[in-house]
Design an enzyme around this catalytic site. Structure first.
Site, PDB file in Angstrom:
ATOM      1  CG  ASN A 124      24.310  11.547  39.426  1.00  7.37           C
ATOM      2  OD1 ASN A 124      23.294  12.006  38.937  1.00  7.37           O
ATOM      3  ND2 ASN A 124      25.454  12.204  39.477  1.00  7.37           N
ATOM      4  CD1 TRP A 125      20.548   6.538  36.594  1.00  3.76           C
ATOM      5  CD2 TRP A 125      18.502   6.984  35.798  1.00  3.76           C
ATOM      6  NE1 TRP A 125      19.798   5.401  36.746  1.00  3.76           N
ATOM      7  CE2 TRP A 125      18.526   5.644  36.263  1.00  3.76           C
ATOM      8  CE3 TRP A 125      17.329   7.489  35.265  1.00  3.76           C
ATOM      9  CZ2 TRP A 125      17.424   4.811  36.197  1.00  3.76           C
ATOM     10  CZ3 TRP A 125      16.216   6.663  35.202  1.00  3.76           C
ATOM     11  CH2 TRP A 125      16.265   5.336  35.656  1.00  3.76           C
ATOM     12  CE  LYS A 126      27.626  11.633  36.710  1.00  2.00           C
ATOM     13  NZ  LYS A 126      29.078  11.684  36.431  1.00  2.00           N
TER      14      LYS A 126
ATOM     15  N   GLY B 201      27.635   6.507  38.918  1.00  2.00           N
ATOM     16  CA  GLY B 201      27.293   7.185  37.682  1.00  2.00           C
ATOM     17  C   GLY B 201      26.964   6.199  36.581  1.00  2.00           C
ATOM     18  N   GLY B 202      27.922   5.950  35.689  1.00  2.00           N
ATOM     19  CA  GLY B 202      27.677   5.131  34.510  1.00  2.00           C
ATOM     20  C   GLY B 202      27.108   3.761  34.786  1.00  2.00           C
TER      21      GLY B 202
ATOM     22  N   GLY C 267      33.864   9.529  35.863  1.00  2.00           N
ATOM     23  CA  GLY C 267      33.662   9.336  34.442  1.00  2.00           C
ATOM     24  C   GLY C 267      34.931   9.098  33.649  1.00  2.00           C
TER      25      GLY C 267
ATOM     26  CD  GLU D  72      29.220  15.302  36.059  1.00  2.00           C
ATOM     27  OE1 GLU D  72      29.873  14.303  35.758  1.00  2.00           O
ATOM     28  OE2 GLU D  72      27.973  15.322  36.164  1.00  2.00           O
TER      29      GLU D  72
ATOM     30  CG  HIS E  71      28.047  15.650  40.796  1.00  2.00           C
ATOM     31  ND1 HIS E  71      28.901  15.822  39.719  1.00  2.00           N
ATOM     32  CD2 HIS E  71      27.998  14.303  41.014  1.00  2.00           C
ATOM     33  CE1 HIS E  71      29.331  14.648  39.311  1.00  2.00           C
ATOM     34  NE2 HIS E  71      28.800  13.709  40.083  1.00  2.00           N
TER      35      HIS E  71
ATOM     36  CB  SER F 253      35.160   5.409  38.308  1.00  2.00           C
ATOM     37  OG  SER F 253      35.147   6.523  37.422  1.00  2.00           O
TER      38      SER F 253
ATOM     39  CD  GLU G  10      30.510  11.893  43.012  1.00  2.00           C
ATOM     40  OE1 GLU G  10      29.976  10.879  42.547  1.00  2.00           O
ATOM     41  OE2 GLU G  10      30.300  13.023  42.584  1.00  2.00           O
TER      42      GLU G  10
END
Length: 257
Positions: free
Chosen positions: A13-15, A238-239, A177, A101, A99, A217, A171
């Site tokens: 997930n590049w966001k 994510g990251g 994050g 966010e 998600h 994470s 999640e």
């Protein structure tokens, strides 16, 4: 993981990261590191503006492309929004829905998540439905009750024959994050509870076949331990999905016998 009954899916997930001009070199580096995934399915969910570039960059690989969101309406006066049909027309296979966010910053609710799930299924997309609790909710010891409600709400009205297309991503909000990660045991406990909810709704066969990811994470250092759990069937990353070497290591962890 239990490959006998269900797919292992590692999704990035590049966001709101990367640029369209960076997609091709990223893809080339990843394909060099992971020329062919033996077991797991690999997905990149990217911002709308990068979807054409991602589809082109990964067209000769086994990597599927997904979107990070969609609008629940089929069409209309919704400036700035993108429909499920638009995504499907481009060649997108997956879409992230609900998600944390999106829930936190844009007011998405269990009701809107359910509408988006139906819109995605109607267009032939595979929804990756996110559920998760906050740190306060975990400390109140209501995690399983909350997750049960989120799963039931997301799947309301979804017929059994369409469940094969749905992926659930657990999640925990407090681990997204932040660098914090649920222990493998904590993560598996919730993923097992999610499978129990699906079993009660749809029966044992469908529950066994449903892919449930962990997404708090997960990285190249903890992926193997998390993926060794019986009810964790992949990751929503994510990251670490922004760095080919790290994402490649997670794919390698998912491809262990």
């Amino acid at each position: 993981m239990n490959r006998k009954y269900r797919k292992t899916i590692i999704a990035g997930n590049w966001k709101m990261n990367m640029l369209a001009s960076q997609v091709k070199p990223f893809a080339e580096e990843l394909k060099t590191l992971n020329p062919r995934a033996k077991w797991c399915e690999t997905v990149f969910c990217v911002p709308y503006v990068m979807i054409p570039a991602a589809l082109k960059a990964f067209k000769d690989s086994r990597v599927a492309i997904g979107a990070e969101n969609l609008n629940e309406n089929p069409k209309g006066a919704f400036t700035g929004e993108v429909s499920a049909a638009m995504l499907a027309d481009l060649g997108v296979k997956y879409v992230i829905i609900g998600h944390s966010e999106r829930r936190q910053y844009y007011g998405e609710t269990d009701i809107s998540v359910n509408k988006k799930v139906h819109a995605a299924l109607e267009a032939g997309l595979n929804p990756i439905v996110c559920v998760g609790e906050s740190l306060e909710q975990r400390e109140m010891d209501i995690t399983l009750e909350l997750i049960t409600l989120q799963v039931k709400a997301a799947l309301a009205g979804v017929p059994a024959e369409k469940m094969r297309r749905i992926v659930i991503a657990y999640e925990p909000i407090w681990a997204i994050g932040t660098g914090k990660t649920a222990t493998a045991e904590q993560a598996n406990e919730v993923c097992c509870a999610i499978r129990t909810v699906i079993r009660k709704l749809y029966g044992a066969r469908i529950a066994r076949a449903t892919t449930i990811q962990y997404g708090g994470s997960m990285n190249e250092k903890n992926a193997r331990e998390l993926l060794a759990q019986p009810d964790i069937d992949g990751g929503l990353i994510g990251g670490a999905s922004l760095v080919p070497e790290k994402f490649s290591a997670i794919i390698d962890a998912a491809n262990q016998e």
